[in-house]
Structures are given as C-alpha cells and as structure tokens.
Design a protein around this motif. Structure first.
Motif, PDB file in Angstrom:
ATOM      1  N   MET A 188      14.518 -13.182  -5.283  1.00 48.95           N
ATOM      2  CA  MET A 188      13.716 -14.017  -4.686  1.00 48.95           C
ATOM      3  C   MET A 188      12.443 -12.981  -5.087  1.00 48.95           C
ATOM      4  O   MET A 188      12.439 -11.443  -5.797  1.00 48.95           O
ATOM      5  CB  MET A 188      14.249 -12.935  -3.009  1.00 48.95           C
ATOM      6  N   LYS A 189      11.664 -13.795  -5.165  1.00 48.79           N
ATOM      7  CA  LYS A 189       9.670 -13.052  -6.060  1.00 48.79           C
ATOM      8  C   LYS A 189       9.431 -12.387  -4.891  1.00 48.79           C
ATOM      9  O   LYS A 189       9.413 -12.849  -4.137  1.00 48.79           O
ATOM     10  CB  LYS A 189       9.155 -14.303  -6.888  1.00 48.79           C
ATOM     11  N   LEU A 190       8.261 -11.600  -5.760  1.00 44.99           N
ATOM     12  CA  LEU A 190       7.810 -10.826  -4.909  1.00 44.99           C
ATOM     13  C   LEU A 190       6.311 -10.689  -5.546  1.00 44.99           C
ATOM     14  O   LEU A 190       5.989 -10.829  -6.336  1.00 44.99           O
ATOM     15  CB  LEU A 190       8.613  -8.852  -4.829  1.00 44.99           C
ATOM     16  N   GLY A 191       5.831 -10.851  -3.789  1.00 43.54           N
ATOM     17  CA  GLY A 191       4.293 -10.916  -4.544  1.00 43.54           C
ATOM     18  C   GLY A 191       2.833  -9.550  -4.153  1.00 43.54           C
ATOM     19  O   GLY A 191       3.534  -8.914  -3.044  1.00 43.54           O
ATOM     20  N   VAL A 192       1.800  -9.915  -4.314  1.00 42.42           N
ATOM     21  CA  VAL A 192       1.070  -8.776  -3.545  1.00 42.42           C
ATOM     22  C   VAL A 192      -0.887  -9.559  -2.663  1.00 42.42           C
ATOM     23  O   VAL A 192      -0.900 -10.351  -3.711  1.00 42.42           O
ATOM     24  CB  VAL A 192       0.005  -7.785  -4.849  1.00 42.42           C
ATOM     25  N   ASN A 193      -1.436  -9.330  -2.279  1.00 41.66           N
ATOM     26  CA  ASN A 193      -1.449  -9.862  -1.181  1.00 41.66           C
ATOM     27  C   ASN A 193      -3.143  -8.452  -1.936  1.00 41.66           C
ATOM     28  O   ASN A 193      -2.846  -7.492  -1.030  1.00 41.66           O
ATOM     29  CB  ASN A 193      -1.726  -9.673   0.251  1.00 41.66           C
ATOM     30  N   LEU A 194      -3.842  -9.560  -2.394  1.00 41.94           N
ATOM     31  CA  LEU A 194      -5.312  -9.236  -2.942  1.00 41.94           C
ATOM     32  C   LEU A 194      -6.168  -9.363  -1.926  1.00 41.94           C
ATOM     33  O   LEU A 194      -6.644 -10.137  -0.912  1.00 41.94           O
ATOM     34  CB  LEU A 194      -5.782 -10.378  -3.972  1.00 41.94           C
ATOM     35  N   LEU A 195      -6.470  -7.695  -1.662  1.00 40.40           N
ATOM     36  CA  LEU A 195      -8.121  -7.932  -0.266  1.00 40.40           C
ATOM     37  C   LEU A 195      -9.239  -7.962  -0.958  1.00 40.40           C
ATOM     38  O   LEU A 195      -9.669  -7.004  -1.489  1.00 40.40           O
ATOM     39  CB  LEU A 195      -7.534  -5.967  -0.397  1.00 40.40           C
ATOM     40  N   ASN A 196      -9.089  -9.137  -0.585  1.00 39.94           N
ATOM     41  CA  ASN A 196     -11.368  -9.942  -1.426  1.00 39.94           C
ATOM     42  C   ASN A 196     -11.889  -9.026  -0.711  1.00 39.94           C
ATOM     43  O   ASN A 196     -13.095 -10.027  -0.668  1.00 39.94           O
ATOM     44  CB  ASN A 196     -11.036 -11.269  -2.139  1.00 39.94           C
ATOM     45  N   PHE A 197     -12.273  -8.486  -0.010  1.00 38.08           N
ATOM     46  CA  PHE A 197     -13.387  -8.354   1.310  1.00 38.08           C
ATOM     47  C   PHE A 197     -13.260  -6.275   2.044  1.00 38.08           C
ATOM     48  O   PHE A 197     -12.659  -5.899   1.457  1.00 38.08           O
ATOM     49  CB  PHE A 197     -12.484  -8.911   2.581  1.00 38.08           C
ATOM     50  N   GLY A 198     -14.404  -5.884   2.105  1.00 40.03           N
ATOM     51  CA  GLY A 198     -14.511  -4.886   2.595  1.00 40.03           C
ATOM     52  C   GLY A 198     -15.323  -3.924   1.741  1.00 40.03           C
ATOM     53  O   GLY A 198     -15.598  -4.531   0.396  1.00 40.03           O
ATOM     54  N   SER A 199     -15.720  -2.937   1.843  1.00 42.14           N
ATOM     55  CA  SER A 199     -16.590  -1.801   1.119  1.00 42.14           C
ATOM     56  C   SER A 199     -16.411  -1.626   0.208  1.00 42.14           C
ATOM     57  O   SER A 199     -14.108  -0.985   0.407  1.00 42.14           O
ATOM     58  CB  SER A 199     -16.729  -0.692   2.299  1.00 42.14           C
ATOM     59  N   GLY A 200     -17.054  -1.647  -0.355  1.00 39.21           N
ATOM     60  CA  GLY A 200     -15.976  -1.124  -2.232  1.00 39.21           C
ATOM     61  C   GLY A 200     -15.946  -1.939  -2.630  1.00 39.21           C
ATOM     62  O   GLY A 200     -14.995  -1.840  -3.916  1.00 39.21           O
ATOM     63  N   THR A 201     -15.893  -3.093  -2.500  1.00 37.31           N
ATOM     64  CA  THR A 201     -14.797  -4.398  -3.013  1.00 37.31           C
ATOM     65  C   THR A 201     -15.663  -4.686  -4.340  1.00 37.31           C
ATOM     66  O   THR A 201     -17.680  -5.730  -3.782  1.00 37.31           O
ATOM     67  CB  THR A 201     -14.718  -5.663  -1.897  1.00 37.31           C
ATOM     68  N   THR A 202     -15.490  -4.917  -5.407  1.00 33.64           N
ATOM     69  CA  THR A 202     -16.373  -5.356  -6.724  1.00 33.64           C
ATOM     70  C   THR A 202     -15.590  -6.319  -7.561  1.00 33.64           C
ATOM     71  O   THR A 202     -14.485  -6.171  -7.458  1.00 33.64           O
ATOM     72  CB  THR A 202     -17.439  -4.424  -7.191  1.00 33.64           C
ATOM     73  N   PRO A 203     -16.146  -6.891  -8.419  1.00 34.24           N
ATOM     74  CA  PRO A 203     -15.085  -7.906  -8.750  1.00 34.24           C
ATOM     75  C   PRO A 203     -14.405  -6.987 -10.259  1.00 34.24           C
ATOM     76  O   PRO A 203     -13.123  -7.168 -10.948  1.00 34.24           O
ATOM     77  CB  PRO A 203     -16.418  -8.416 -10.151  1.00 34.24           C
TER      78      PRO A 203
ATOM     79  N   ASP B  82       1.316  -6.787   2.116  1.00 30.43           N
ATOM     80  CA  ASP B  82       0.156  -6.961   2.558  1.00 30.43           C
ATOM     81  C   ASP B  82      -0.085  -5.391   2.933  1.00 30.43           C
ATOM     82  O   ASP B  82       0.167  -4.985   3.464  1.00 30.43           O
ATOM     83  CB  ASP B  82      -0.489  -8.268   3.898  1.00 30.43           C
ATOM     84  N   THR B  83      -1.380  -4.647   2.077  1.00 31.43           N
ATOM     85  CA  THR B  83      -1.679  -3.593   2.416  1.00 31.43           C
ATOM     86  C   THR B  83      -2.151  -2.896   3.001  1.00 31.43           C
ATOM     87  O   THR B  83      -3.333  -2.319   3.840  1.00 31.43           O
ATOM     88  CB  THR B  83      -1.553  -2.578   1.363  1.00 31.43           C
ATOM     89  N   TYR B  84      -2.816  -4.031   3.963  1.00 31.17           N
ATOM     90  CA  TYR B  84      -4.104  -4.087   4.381  1.00 31.17           C
ATOM     91  C   TYR B  84      -3.699  -3.749   5.610  1.00 31.17           C
ATOM     92  O   TYR B  84      -2.214  -4.486   6.771  1.00 31.17           O
ATOM     93  CB  TYR B  84      -5.155  -5.286   4.513  1.00 31.17           C
ATOM     94  N   PRO B  85      -3.709  -3.122   6.688  1.00 32.40           N
ATOM     95  CA  PRO B  85      -3.293  -2.720   8.087  1.00 32.40           C
ATOM     96  C   PRO B  85      -3.868  -3.471   9.208  1.00 32.40           C
ATOM     97  O   PRO B  85      -3.955  -3.342  10.563  1.00 32.40           O
ATOM     98  CB  PRO B  85      -4.058  -0.995   8.180  1.00 32.40           C
ATOM     99  N   GLY B  86      -5.555  -4.195   9.076  1.00 30.23           N
ATOM    100  CA  GLY B  86      -5.407  -4.933   9.992  1.00 30.23           C
ATOM    101  C   GLY B  86      -6.634  -4.603  10.911  1.00 30.23           C
ATOM    102  O   GLY B  86      -7.163  -4.947  11.623  1.00 30.23           O
ATOM    103  N   ASP B  87      -7.760  -3.507  10.394  1.00 32.38           N
ATOM    104  CA  ASP B  87      -8.442  -2.650  10.509  1.00 32.38           C
ATOM    105  C   ASP B  87      -9.106  -2.138   9.707  1.00 32.38           C
ATOM    106  O   ASP B  87      -8.828  -1.416   8.844  1.00 32.38           O
ATOM    107  CB  ASP B  87      -8.309  -1.792  12.131  1.00 32.38           C
ATOM    108  N   PRO B  88     -10.392  -2.154   9.670  1.00 29.13           N
ATOM    109  CA  PRO B  88     -11.599  -1.701   8.103  1.00 29.13           C
ATOM    110  C   PRO B  88     -11.213   0.033   8.520  1.00 29.13           C
ATOM    111  O   PRO B  88     -10.886   0.668   6.898  1.00 29.13           O
ATOM    112  CB  PRO B  88     -12.551  -2.266   8.238  1.00 29.13           C
ATOM    113  N   ALA B  89     -11.447  -0.248   9.586  1.00 25.48           N
ATOM    114  CA  ALA B  89     -11.565   1.853   9.542  1.00 25.48           C
ATOM    115  C   ALA B  89     -10.105   2.662   9.318  1.00 25.48           C
ATOM    116  O   ALA B  89     -10.288   3.126   9.220  1.00 25.48           O
ATOM    117  CB  ALA B  89     -11.918   1.968  11.151  1.00 25.48           C
ATOM    118  N   ALA B  90      -9.103   1.674   9.294  1.00 28.82           N
ATOM    119  CA  ALA B  90      -7.612   2.184   8.196  1.00 28.82           C
ATOM    120  C   ALA B  90      -7.298   2.147   7.028  1.00 28.82           C
ATOM    121  O   ALA B  90      -6.120   2.510   6.720  1.00 28.82           O
ATOM    122  CB  ALA B  90      -6.913   1.798   9.717  1.00 28.82           C
TER     123      ALA B  90
END
Length: 302
Positions: free
Chosen positions: A1-16, A268-276
């Motif tokens: 079983m291969k394991l991967g990560v969701n990259l968070l490509n949005f939101g304040s502070g996101t840069t190249p 996926d480490t994103y909680p679904g709410d930008p405030a959180a």
C-alpha cells in the motif's frame, strides 16, 4: 500500500516556495506520491472553504516535476467539465512525460454551482459531461490522430502527441461516493478515490463497486481513498470519518484500509475550514507523527 500527501495549493501564506517545501517534506518523509486540488473560478462559496490565492494544479505539478524529483504527482481531483477534454488530456500527458514518477488524473464532477455558472458550464449536466469527457480523454491518450463524436464535444483528425509516458495511459482515479460515481469508476477509472470515507459506507460501497465493474465487463478498480486527518478525541461512531481520532485509532484505520484492499492512501491535513488551518510547520508535524506512530517506515519506501 502506497502512501501520499495532499498538497495544500491555496490560502493565505501559500507561495511557490511554500509549495515546493510541502512537496519536499512529503518526499523526504518517505511518502511516494502527492496530489493537488482543483478550482478555476474562486467564487465566494469556494473562497469560503478554499481561499485564494489558488495555484493551478497542472501548472503546479509541472513546476514540482522539475524541483522535487522522485514523487508521483496527481490531482485530487480535476473537475472534468471545467476544461475541454483535449486540453485535459494534453495537460495530463505532458505532465506525465515531464515527471519521473508519473502522473495520476483524479477525476470528479465538483460541487460549486456558482463556479460552473462563472465558467459557463451547465451544472445540472455535470455528470453526463464528465462521463463523455473522460471517454474523450482516454481516446486522446490512445489514438493519434483522434476522432471523437459526442453530445458535448466532437473532433476529427486531432493530433494528440506526446502520448503519456505511463502505459497504457495515465491512470484515472474517479472521485465521489454517489451511485453515479461508483458506476463512473467501474466504467471509466483505474481506481475509485473517495474522500473522507467512513467504515460503514465502505463496507456497503466496495461490494457495489465490484458489482458495477462486473456489469461493465472490466476489472474491479483499485481502491485509493483520501483520508482527512484530525488528530484528537473523536467519538468512535459509525459515521466517524477514517483518519479522525487518536493516533492509535488512526493507526487502526490504516490497517483496516489495507485489509479492505486499498492500494494507495492519500493523507490530507486540511481541516476543511481556513480558520482552523494550522501552519506549514503544523502540517509537517502531523506527517512526522504519522511516520513515527502510524505507518511502518519501511512501508513508505516499498
């Protein structure tokens, strides 16, 4: 079983720079693939959940291909009706050629009616459009020149090179957990890619997926879930999303997914709410905790 990560490509502070760091962290921790989300028109409803700036998934994948070698890259998911299928086929095939680890096309119908309106695509027909466009995309990957006749798109004699480097073509992971999504995965996908599944739902849906594949005369698609991580005290109920709870509970969830036949698991480490949402350092600490307490380090590199 291969394991991967969701990259968070949005939101304040996101840069190249922060995006390259996310991908580098994932690779250096031993994860083998990374996937990227899709929005084109960041309408108010989208912005409330996935705020701008929002980096394009295909351009970002191409950017990372040259800077973070060793990862398989992909999309979770591409909203298929948003782009002409020839454009999607070419983008995916090109990135697959440019990425030494290969590319995965996650495919789905999306959820924002406002975004569909902004793009001039009929929201009510998104399922039928997705099915037809996926058929056209698969034709473009395997035929050169390519002819296609459909209700929503038709073309003749289109040259489609370069073909994908992956054989027979880029794998398609179909997202969604509705009956229509299961049928779509069985007919048009190499894998089924549900988001935030519960154990109760999976026990009902996986047999249905097998039935749909048999009806379509195709092999049963692989099972490649995306798991939202929420580490903490969460009641262990039937509707608890896998990945929510204590570290011990999450470790048991990963073992359950392996028993159910998952070939890949996307965390996926994103909680679904930008405030959180925490910082990039917080996300890395969660991934480090996974490597230390949840998954066998040897399994990450196998």
């Amino acid at each position: 079983m291969k394991l991967g990560v969701n990259l968070l490509n949005f939101g304040s502070g996101t840069t190249p720079e922060s995006l390259v760091r996310q991908a580098t962290d994932a690779r250096d921790l031993g994860f083998t693939f990374a996937m990227i989300s899709d929005h084109i028109a960041v309408t108010p409803d989208v912005h409330a959940v996935y705020p701008a700036p929002f980096y394009d998934q295909f351009l970002l994948a191409a950017h990372l291909a040259g800077r973070v070698p060793g990862l398989t890259l992909g999309t979770t998911i591409t909203v298929i009706p948003y782009r002409h299928p020839l454009q999607t086929a070419r983008l995916a095939a090109n990135v697959d050629q440019l990425t030494d680890g290969g590319f995965i096309l996650g495919a789905g119908v999306g959820w924002s009616a406002a975004e569909y309106r902004a793009l001039g695509v009929p929201f009510e027909e998104r399922g039928a459009i997705t099915d037809e466009y996926l058929t056209a995309i698969r034709a473009a990957w395997t035929q050169d020149p390519c002819d296609f006749q459909g209700r929503y798109v038709s073309f003749e004699g289109v040259r489609t090179a370069p073909a994908p480097a992956s054989t027979p073509h880029v794998p398609v992971w179909v997202g969604g957990d509705s009956p229509a999504a299961l049928r779509r995965a069985a007919r048009l996908g190499e894998a089924w890619h549900p988001f935030r599944p519960t154990l109760a739902a999976l026990r009902a849906q996986l047999p249905r997926l097998a039935e749909e594949a048999e009806r379509a005369g195709r092999p049963v698609p692989e099972f490649t879930p995306r798991i939202q991580l929420a580490v903490g005290a969460v009641p262990d109920t039937e509707d608890r999303p896998l990945g929510h709870g204590s570290i011990d509970r999450i470790r048991a969830d990963v073992e359950i997914l392996a028993e159910l036949g998952a070939t890949h698991v996307l965390f996926d480490t994103y909680p679904g709410d930008p405030a959180a949402r925490g910082s990039a350092d917080d996300d890395r600490r969660v991934l480090e905790l996974l490597v230390e307490k949840v998954v066998d380090a040897a399994a990450l590199t196998s």
